[in-house]
Design a protein around this motif. Sequence first.
Motif, PDB file in Angstrom:
ATOM      1  N   ASN A 128       0.802  -1.229   0.000  1.00 23.88           N
ATOM      2  CA  ASN A 128       0.000   0.000   0.000  1.00 23.88           C
ATOM      3  C   ASN A 128       0.833   1.276   0.000  1.00 23.88           C
ATOM      4  O   ASN A 128       0.294   2.370  -0.169  1.00 23.88           O
ATOM      5  CB  ASN A 128      -1.005   0.013   1.174  1.00 23.88           C
ATOM      6  CG  ASN A 128      -1.927  -1.181   1.157  1.00 23.88           C
ATOM      7  OD1 ASN A 128      -2.549  -1.433   0.125  1.00 23.88           O
ATOM      8  ND2 ASN A 128      -2.001  -1.938   2.230  1.00 23.88           N
ATOM      9  N   LEU A 129       2.143   1.138   0.172  1.00 20.09           N
ATOM     10  CA  LEU A 129       2.974   2.352   0.215  1.00 20.09           C
ATOM     11  C   LEU A 129       3.160   2.952  -1.178  1.00 20.09           C
ATOM     12  O   LEU A 129       3.566   4.103  -1.306  1.00 20.09           O
ATOM     13  CB  LEU A 129       4.304   2.059   0.917  1.00 20.09           C
ATOM     14  CG  LEU A 129       4.085   1.758   2.413  1.00 20.09           C
ATOM     15  CD1 LEU A 129       5.311   1.113   3.037  1.00 20.09           C
ATOM     16  CD2 LEU A 129       3.707   3.009   3.186  1.00 20.09           C
ATOM     17  N   ASN A 130       2.800   2.191  -2.220  1.00 23.84           N
ATOM     18  CA  ASN A 130       2.770   2.773  -3.574  1.00 23.84           C
ATOM     19  C   ASN A 130       1.683   3.846  -3.691  1.00 23.84           C
ATOM     20  O   ASN A 130       1.714   4.662  -4.602  1.00 23.84           O
ATOM     21  CB  ASN A 130       2.526   1.684  -4.629  1.00 23.84           C
ATOM     22  CG  ASN A 130       1.280   0.859  -4.359  1.00 23.84           C
ATOM     23  OD1 ASN A 130       1.089   0.380  -3.241  1.00 23.84           O
ATOM     24  ND2 ASN A 130       0.430   0.685  -5.341  1.00 23.84           N
ATOM     25  N   LEU A 131       0.743   3.849  -2.750  1.00 21.97           N
ATOM     26  CA  LEU A 131      -0.368   4.807  -2.812  1.00 21.97           C
ATOM     27  C   LEU A 131      -0.067   6.107  -2.061  1.00 21.97           C
ATOM     28  O   LEU A 131      -0.932   6.981  -1.951  1.00 21.97           O
ATOM     29  CB  LEU A 131      -1.647   4.177  -2.228  1.00 21.97           C
ATOM     30  CG  LEU A 131      -2.136   2.894  -2.915  1.00 21.97           C
ATOM     31  CD1 LEU A 131      -3.380   2.374  -2.213  1.00 21.97           C
ATOM     32  CD2 LEU A 131      -2.424   3.160  -4.390  1.00 21.97           C
ATOM     33  N   LEU A 132       1.141   6.218  -1.515  1.00 19.49           N
ATOM     34  CA  LEU A 132       1.471   7.433  -0.743  1.00 19.49           C
ATOM     35  C   LEU A 132       1.202   8.689  -1.567  1.00 19.49           C
ATOM     36  O   LEU A 132       1.456   8.721  -2.776  1.00 19.49           O
ATOM     37  CB  LEU A 132       2.943   7.418  -0.314  1.00 19.49           C
ATOM     38  CG  LEU A 132       3.289   6.476   0.836  1.00 19.49           C
ATOM     39  CD1 LEU A 132       4.782   6.553   1.119  1.00 19.49           C
ATOM     40  CD2 LEU A 132       2.480   6.805   2.085  1.00 19.49           C
ATOM     41  N   GLY A 133       0.722   9.712  -0.868  1.00 22.07           N
ATOM     42  CA  GLY A 133       0.348  10.948  -1.555  1.00 22.07           C
ATOM     43  C   GLY A 133      -1.168  11.066  -1.632  1.00 22.07           C
ATOM     44  O   GLY A 133      -1.718  12.138  -1.450  1.00 22.07           O
ATOM     45  N   THR A 134      -1.808   9.896  -1.880  1.00 26.30           N
ATOM     46  CA  THR A 134      -3.289   9.903  -1.935  1.00 26.30           C
ATOM     47  C   THR A 134      -3.879   9.059  -0.816  1.00 26.30           C
ATOM     48  O   THR A 134      -5.033   9.200  -0.466  1.00 26.30           O
ATOM     49  CB  THR A 134      -3.796   9.322  -3.273  1.00 26.30           C
ATOM     50  OG1 THR A 134      -3.219   8.028  -3.459  1.00 26.30           O
ATOM     51  CG2 THR A 134      -3.416  10.217  -4.442  1.00 26.30           C
ATOM     52  N   GLU A 168       3.472  13.467   0.537  1.00 32.73           N
ATOM     53  CA  GLU A 168       4.577  13.083  -0.351  1.00 32.73           C
ATOM     54  C   GLU A 168       4.287  11.728  -0.999  1.00 32.73           C
ATOM     55  O   GLU A 168       3.687  10.847  -0.374  1.00 32.73           O
ATOM     56  CB  GLU A 168       5.885  13.003   0.434  1.00 32.73           C
ATOM     57  CG  GLU A 168       6.485  14.374   0.684  1.00 32.73           C
ATOM     58  CD  GLU A 168       7.651  14.287   1.655  1.00 32.73           C
ATOM     59  OE1 GLU A 168       8.773  14.465   1.193  1.00 32.73           O
ATOM     60  OE2 GLU A 168       7.410  14.033   2.840  1.00 32.73           O
ATOM     61  N   THR A 169       4.739  11.572  -2.220  1.00 32.33           N
ATOM     62  CA  THR A 169       4.573  10.294  -2.910  1.00 32.33           C
ATOM     63  C   THR A 169       5.787   9.398  -2.619  1.00 32.33           C
ATOM     64  O   THR A 169       6.817   9.870  -2.114  1.00 32.33           O
ATOM     65  CB  THR A 169       4.478  10.511  -4.434  1.00 32.33           C
ATOM     66  OG1 THR A 169       5.741  11.037  -4.881  1.00 32.33           O
ATOM     67  CG2 THR A 169       3.359  11.484  -4.786  1.00 32.33           C
ATOM     68  N   LEU A 170       5.638   8.130  -2.998  1.00 35.11           N
ATOM     69  CA  LEU A 170       6.772   7.219  -2.819  1.00 35.11           C
ATOM     70  C   LEU A 170       7.950   7.659  -3.690  1.00 35.11           C
ATOM     71  O   LEU A 170       9.112   7.535  -3.284  1.00 35.11           O
ATOM     72  CB  LEU A 170       6.346   5.784  -3.136  1.00 35.11           C
ATOM     73  CG  LEU A 170       7.377   4.708  -2.793  1.00 35.11           C
ATOM     74  CD1 LEU A 170       7.736   4.725  -1.303  1.00 35.11           C
ATOM     75  CD2 LEU A 170       6.874   3.329  -3.189  1.00 35.11           C
ATOM     76  N   LEU A 230       6.276   5.912   8.606  1.00 34.89           N
ATOM     77  CA  LEU A 230       5.915   7.324   8.448  1.00 34.89           C
ATOM     78  C   LEU A 230       5.136   7.820   9.669  1.00 34.89           C
ATOM     79  O   LEU A 230       5.386   8.913  10.185  1.00 34.89           O
ATOM     80  CB  LEU A 230       5.051   7.493   7.194  1.00 34.89           C
ATOM     81  CG  LEU A 230       5.806   7.234   5.894  1.00 34.89           C
ATOM     82  CD1 LEU A 230       4.871   6.722   4.828  1.00 34.89           C
ATOM     83  CD2 LEU A 230       6.513   8.502   5.438  1.00 34.89           C
ATOM     84  N   SER A 231       4.180   7.007  10.108  1.00 33.23           N
ATOM     85  CA  SER A 231       3.313   7.420  11.215  1.00 33.23           C
ATOM     86  C   SER A 231       3.888   6.928  12.534  1.00 33.23           C
ATOM     87  O   SER A 231       4.725   6.012  12.561  1.00 33.23           O
ATOM     88  CB  SER A 231       1.909   6.841  11.013  1.00 33.23           C
ATOM     89  OG  SER A 231       1.944   5.417  11.103  1.00 33.23           O
ATOM     90  N   CYS A 258       9.929   6.090  13.885  1.00 30.14           N
ATOM     91  CA  CYS A 258       8.532   6.209  13.475  1.00 30.14           C
ATOM     92  C   CYS A 258       7.971   7.572  13.841  1.00 30.14           C
ATOM     93  O   CYS A 258       8.429   8.218  14.786  1.00 30.14           O
ATOM     94  CB  CYS A 258       7.678   5.078  14.039  1.00 30.14           C
ATOM     95  SG  CYS A 258       7.276   5.199  15.763  1.00 30.14           S
ATOM     96  N   GLY A 259       7.005   8.017  13.046  1.00 29.94           N
ATOM     97  CA  GLY A 259       6.282   9.251  13.354  1.00 29.94           C
ATOM     98  C   GLY A 259       6.894  10.502  12.763  1.00 29.94           C
ATOM     99  O   GLY A 259       6.357  11.592  12.943  1.00 29.94           O
ATOM    100  N   LEU A 260       7.992  10.370  12.035  1.00 29.58           N
ATOM    101  CA  LEU A 260       8.677  11.557  11.492  1.00 29.58           C
ATOM    102  C   LEU A 260       8.420  11.747  10.001  1.00 29.58           C
ATOM    103  O   LEU A 260       9.083  12.568   9.359  1.00 29.58           O
ATOM    104  CB  LEU A 260      10.185  11.453  11.743  1.00 29.58           C
ATOM    105  CG  LEU A 260      10.624  11.279  13.202  1.00 29.58           C
ATOM    106  CD1 LEU A 260      12.144  11.293  13.301  1.00 29.58           C
ATOM    107  CD2 LEU A 260      10.030  12.367  14.091  1.00 29.58           C
ATOM    108  N   GLY A 261       7.462  11.003   9.453  1.00 29.20           N
ATOM    109  CA  GLY A 261       7.196  11.111   8.020  1.00 29.20           C
ATOM    110  C   GLY A 261       8.445  10.764   7.223  1.00 29.20           C
ATOM    111  O   GLY A 261       9.244   9.908   7.636  1.00 29.20           O
ATOM    112  N   SER A 262       8.641  11.478   6.114  1.00 21.58           N
ATOM    113  CA  SER A 262       9.790  11.153   5.249  1.00 21.58           C
ATOM    114  C   SER A 262      11.130  11.473   5.918  1.00 21.58           C
ATOM    115  O   SER A 262      12.164  10.914   5.538  1.00 21.58           O
ATOM    116  CB  SER A 262       9.672  11.905   3.919  1.00 21.58           C
ATOM    117  OG  SER A 262       9.722  13.289   4.140  1.00 21.58           O
TER     118      SER A 262
END
Length: 149
Positions: A15-21, A30-32, A105-106, A129-133
Amino acid sequence: MPLMSPTLLVLNGPNLNLLGTREPATYGHETLADIDRLCQETAAALGLEAECRQTNHEGQLIDWIHQARGRCAGILINPGAWTHTSVAIRDALVASELPVIEVHLSNVHKREAFRQHSFVSGIAVGVICGLGSDGYRAGVQHFGKLLKG
Ligand code: DQA
């Protein structure tokens, strides 16, 4: 022959291919592709090469981990939901005999109870964890230190 930069394998699970949406309130905008670029630029500045891959298929991820043994210098991994379910990914990471950094990310500890257990954390050098990109950047930077030292 030119000297090759040590390769870091940056792995992203389902599911990380869906990052951004996907759930931007939780995972950001941000996208992958943005995250892959960040890892590659951070690695290049440290004289490393980041090889970034994502899959929604657990066996594929395990095959990539196996192939990293003896070829890569370390693995930065966001196993996504497999973090909480997969003994097979943990076993593959151990079999790789490579240093592993786990990133999310979370902040999984602020979320549902089922996200609070990770099969990977116990065999990782560290967990971010929790720092986003920023967590990916920090992970690559830590490999820079680890591989120099
Ligand atoms: C995640 C956290 C997991 O619990 C979740 O299943 C994901 C993403 C993160 O990066 O915050 O897919 O690994």
